[in-house]
Write a protein that holds these residues in place. Sequence first.
Motif: not given
Lengths: 239, 239, 281, 281
Positions: A14, A40, A42, A53
């Motif tokens: 992140x 993944x 973010x 988000x």
Amino acid sequence: MIATIAGLLEGCRHVTVGASSPVPGAGALLARRLAPADRPMIVSVLGSQAHNMFTNGGVETFDCAAEGRIDAFFLSGGQIDGQGNINLVGTGDYPANTVRWPGSFGSAFVYFMIPRVILFREEHSRRVFVDKVDFISAPGTSSAGIHRPGGPYALLTPLCLFDFDKAARRFRLRSVHPGHSVEEVADNTGFAFDRPDEVPVTPTPAADRLALIRGTVMDEIAETYPRFSADMRAALPAA
Amino acid sequence: MIATIAGLLEGCRHVTVGASSPVPGAGALLARRLAPADRPMIVSVLGSQAHNMFTNGGVETFDCAAEGRIDAFFLSGGQIDGQGNINLVGTGDYPANTVRWPGSFGSAFVYFMIPRVILFREEHSRRVFVDKVDFISAPGTSSAGIHRPGGPYALLTPLCLFDFDKAARRFRLRSVHPGHSVEEVADNTGFAFDRPDEVPVTPTPAADRLALIRGTVMDEIAETYPRFSADMRAALPAA
Amino acid sequence: MSGKIAKVEALAEQVRDGTRLALPVDYGGVPMALTRAIVARGARDLDLVCVPISGLQADMLIAAGCVRSIETSAVTLGEFGPAPAFTRAVRDGRIALKDATCPAIYAGLQAAEKGIPFMPIRGILESDILANRPDWQVIDNPFAADGNPDPIVLIPAIQPDIAVFHAPLADRDGNVWIGRRRELMTMAHAAKHSLVTVERVVDGNLFENEELAAGVIPTLYVDAVAEAVHGAWPLNLWDRYPIDEAAMRAYIACARDGTADDMRRLAAKAVPPQPYPAAAE
Amino acid sequence: MSGKIAKVEALAEQVRDGTRLALPVDYGGVPMALTRAIVARGARDLDLVCVPISGLQADMLIAAGCVRSIETSAVTLGEFGPAPAFTRAVRDGRIALKDATCPAIYAGLQAAEKGIPFMPIRGILESDILANRPDWQVIDNPFAADGNPDPIVLIPAIQPDIAVFHAPLADRDGNVWIGRRRELMTMAHAAKHSLVTVERVVDGNLFENEELAAGVIPTLYVDAVAEAVHGAWPLNLWDRYPIDEAAMRAYIACARDGTADDMRRLAAKAVPPQPYPAAAE
């Protein structure tokens, strides 16, 4: 520069970027594109609605960092010194500074809580990189016994890339960008720093990454930093 | 009883009621109906979706109280003693209580922060109203220097209505309900309490209020406490 | 139900001299129409609290001479550059300055929201921000393992007299929809009173729709609501309408070169253009 | 995108023995299907944290012998009376008990959410709750005026290993819609991991609708989501489907008179009835 930033972000889950930092933003969006499927990444762009988000208001960015859920953040500084201290408030004696900048934003907190704080400044000069900052918005290191899971990780400028050595409390030159020299870095840096005997050249992105930057990443950036991506497209050599 | 509760709530701007307390709930809904137009009363029923305008989760009830934005709240107790201490945990020695009740809920906080905490218990007996509680979930009063804007305001039972005198740290009999006597109250109360020479009878609601309770208020209650309002309708003398 | 719907000017009257006034961040819904009315009313000695930074709103109030002190993590016009009136006032020492860092301001407001006298916060130690904030304290963490003091900063509660902000929607009862902008809710909970301008006041009750309700500040915290179409102009309102670049440049010229009277005149006559300028790109 | 969508049994496997497990309040969205899977898996030595009270969920876990300790402000089956297994286990001293009061549990979770070691809280002083909580502390308020110590309670941070709850909706990325049930968000922020069951997993992204987004817990905090229609049964889910009174009575009989094995059998075979019973009235 964008590819170098992406490299610095490898492995992060992140990454948070301030609204008004397009180059780091572009680097983060590239890094996200390159992140492996099983891990993944973010990217949260503060102040934007699309790439963000967070749903608990401005405080969530800081709570999230304090929970150890933010791996990388970008900070800059009107002045940055050799111990990694950054000054976002102004020069001269506080509070009636001769030159007053906007203010410290969240630096005094994120500089402690986020493991990879990447310092980024587009002006490489003795005015910016000073021996001692006039005001410490956020200290580069802390005394023993102070809770501090995070801190400065690297310093990227148009001339070169430094790593930050927490134990030594000093920057260490990692590489010099193509077309620039170690002497040029030394001439324009007001603080002492360490360097390897042989200072490598910052690797330029491989052709596929370059295509990626100029293609899909460019579109994504346009959505968040319209003005910046327009300038970049103009600056690209005619494909 | 419902009319007496409404009377106790006069002038409140915001009354909060626990989900499982229909009689106080009905009293609060009646009080809201009677509130003057220029000083509307808000009633929040915890745990319900219709009668609850909190949007920040369970903690908001307590934050709201701490901000001084809740004027009245209802508490009960497995045991209540003469100093206003309440016990919601159990009898015998803690923690292996011989009789264990659910727990203290939010009492240890709201009993300090809300000005009019109305104690309400449908069983008036020496088992409930004891000289000293076995466990203090929330103390009736606090030592000097303790921040405490709120506390017990009244104690309503099927037999009578007490006021709580903070300075004296004792209950004071305000009135006895129709059909009951002071002696009956004294016989069924395990703690000492003060009383005026002449103890008045609790006023019964005027005809218009009674009609109001049986009419619009009954419908409102039905929406929140379906089972309770059905029983009440059944118990009403044939209109 | 209650008479909470009022005119913008009436809201401005409630911001009396010496009010401790909480302001939202520029992209969060800034009530510029209300701010101009406060300037036009000639408010003085305001103590601003920026949640957690401000821009045009704080700078205009400073330019018009309404401000006594400001607590902020930053004041900037973002891509339009530095905030001229703020920068000048700080250098001339005309306003008292309480420099902070964003999470510290949230911590102070959340302490007031929870009715506690202070809120602990990590970081900030050995910074010059802390060194210049005699009102903050440092204690050793009472829960730390022995032998390790583990110092931690304590921020005192910040309870604004009035919080002001702009939002898309409110109903006639005074419930205000703020969606994900929860810092507006924190301000409203912490402040004694909240004065809100909205794009639209609708009939019915926002709580009837459970999805909308999740982003609503209940009327319990809202003293008055005024309808002000394009009430954030010349700033943007989230992504609903864009910033008006021409008006921003006009503002900067006046703030940099003009006097407090010039700014009051600018504020008095500035009105959102019809039709509203489309997005810059 | 990420493979966060899984089966209920897979979520139950992640709740290993000795997990500090945060449970939601009965009316807030209780993941009973997941709870039965945890019981069926034979989890042991769980340290429960009720946010801020629990009922059927805690009682079933206690009845099936899964629980080592419980921190709660209350355990009750509401209108169905006392929680039988909890009451018996407390009296027999079979589980360690940390009695609290609702705001103290929120304070502990919010401390973990903010990465601070403790959170101050008003009230509670001179109560037997405080007297039986050696892990709580009292200090004099450092910001108090001189001469007035103004004692205040400090609650240490509560960081659950796993938070579990049930909600109406999630998308494939793992964003979960909780509307106004913000205590679920506090739990998810405070806990290291969150395991969520939902009535429905939808395609697309909940953030595309700004109104929905206001009530969403982002996937950042969510480790795994499992679809479980009537996943709260026999409890109600908000006002979407009612409590199943017959099933509650069957539970009470088993918890009161049965053994841990009986409870495990009940848990293993209990399935929401088709068609689902209409609202009681």
